[in-house]
Design a protein around this motif. Structure first.
Motif, PDB file in Angstrom:
ATOM      1  N   TYR A 147      22.751  88.351 -40.379  1.00 10.35           N
ATOM      2  CA  TYR A 147      23.658  89.270 -41.063  1.00 10.35           C
ATOM      3  C   TYR A 147      24.462  90.115 -40.078  1.00 10.35           C
ATOM      4  O   TYR A 147      25.592  90.521 -40.368  1.00 10.35           O
ATOM      5  N   GLY A 152      29.818  92.970 -42.314  1.00 10.19           N
ATOM      6  CA  GLY A 152      29.886  93.364 -43.727  1.00 10.19           C
ATOM      7  C   GLY A 152      28.782  94.346 -44.098  1.00 10.19           C
ATOM      8  O   GLY A 152      27.816  94.548 -43.362  1.00 10.19           O
ATOM      9  N   GLU A 153      28.967  94.969 -45.252  1.00 14.90           N
ATOM     10  CA  GLU A 153      28.020  95.963 -45.748  1.00 14.90           C
ATOM     11  C   GLU A 153      26.854  95.278 -46.455  1.00 14.90           C
ATOM     12  O   GLU A 153      27.064  94.431 -47.336  1.00 14.90           O
ATOM     13  N   ARG A 159      18.925  96.899 -46.382  1.00 15.22           N
ATOM     14  CA  ARG A 159      18.887  97.813 -45.235  1.00 15.22           C
ATOM     15  C   ARG A 159      17.518  98.489 -45.120  1.00 15.22           C
ATOM     16  O   ARG A 159      16.997  98.704 -44.028  1.00 15.22           O
TER      17      ARG A 159
END
Length: 353
Positions: A147, A152-153, A159
């Motif tokens: 990732y 990107g978020e 997270r």
């Protein structure tokens, strides 16, 4: 000859059951104590236990009582020595031996029930912990690298899982430090009244386990007090003797208060009623009836047997409940980790579509 004690380790319950049962059978067959104990020694195949029995017999021959010899060996519990003391002081050593043999027989059966109830759930739990640790320490970092290259978020749950993975060694170190500090504390202060009271309160508040422990000690209390009363030991004397046999703090503390009340002429049932957290209402009622009808022994015996049956039933229920709960809990944790790792891929697939 009482110097050998195999580092003070207690004899296993199976050996105790066999020892007390065989000695009871020999004594009730008409043989005197000396002959019975010599036959017990001659028939013992375990050389370590045989040496212990020889040292016990030598101690009795030198003039010590049987319970003092058992206590001096450091191989028997306070319960064993206390019940033997009751038998010797009341002249009913055969009943004390039968009580101990039956006690350890039922204790072994209960342990087998517990083992059967938790063995499979325990295997599931250990396997799940290993899988989760592997996923957090190996699989999650691999996804994190993928990732990171994609950019990107990331979703919040992803997270969070990555944060847990990165901090896992620190969590593990903190857990080890805390466990070490707790172990040191109990080595230094584990026998103080404050610590014993706190731990007893925690144990009795535990879901399921707390109720099982309470019923176990109540059953033991009823059976031991029945043994004392049926041996014509005065109730006050019996309660005082129980302080040295049942050492779980709430009960041991209650015995002191109950004994003090009996000295002042108060009713036994009323003193039990002052501790509703460790003595059931049913026990209080039966003791009250037993005092009023002069059948305290019968009531204690009945309640002891009823509590034992309830305990065995609860153990079976616990086993039936733990398995599905653990499976669902473990499945949920694994699902959370997997979903959090694959969620960004799902979003990416939706965007590409």
């Amino acid at each position: 000859m009482m110097t050998w004690n195999n580092h003070g380790q207690e004899i296993k319950d199976g050996k105790k059951e066999m020892l007390f049962s065989e000695l009871y059978s020999l004594l009730t067959s008409g043989l005197d104590f000396g002959r019975s104990f010599r036959l017990l020694i001659e028939g013992e195949g375990d050389k370590h236990l045989r040496r212990l029995l020889e040292s016990l017999y030598a101690s009795v021959v030198k003039g010590k009582t049987l319970w003092e010899s058992f206590a001096g060996s450091k191989r028997f519990s306070a319960l064993d020595c206390g019940v033997l003391r009751i038998g010797e002081e009341t002249g009913r050593i055969d009943e004390s031996l039968r009580f101990l043999a039956d006690y350890y027989h039922k204790r072994i059966e209960q342990r087998r029930m517990v083992t059967g109830a938790i063995s499979y759930p325990l295997i599931i739990l250990v396997t799940a912990v290993v899988v989760l640790v592997f996923m957090i320490t190996v699989i999650v970092p691999m996804f994190e690298q993928v990732y990171a290259r994609m950019g990107g978020e990331l979703p919040g749950i992803t997270r969070w899982i990555i944060g847990v993975s990165n901090s896992f060694p620190n969590y593990l170190l903190v857990a080890l430090v805390i466990m070490s500090l707790i172990a040191i504390y109990f080595l230094l202060y584990g026998k103080t009244d404050a610590t014993r009271a706190f731990m007893a309160k925690v144990v009795l508040k535990m879901p399921l386990a707390g109720e099982l422990i309470r019923k176990n000690y109540q059953a033991r209390f009823c059976k031991l007090l029945y043994l004392l009363c049926s041996s014509e030991v005065p109730l006050l004397r019996g309660i005082e003797m129980l302080k040295d046999i049942i050492t779980f703090y709430p009960y041991q503390r209650s015995f002191g208060t109950i004994a003090e009340g009996l000295r002042k002429g108060e009713f036994f049932a009323d003193k039990l009623g002052e501790y509703p957290d460790i003595y059931d209402r049913k026990l209080y009622t039966l003791v009250r009836v037993g005092e009023e009808t002069n059948r305290l022994e019968d009531m204690l015996l009945k309640q002891g047997e009823d509590l034992t049956r309830e305990l065995e039933h609860k153990l079976k229920q616990m086993g039936n409940l733990m398995e599905p709960v653990l499976i669902l809990g473990v499945g949920g944790l694994v699902a959370i980790v997997l979903i959090s790792m694959y969620l960004p891929m799902f979003r990416l697939g939706g965007v590409i579509g």
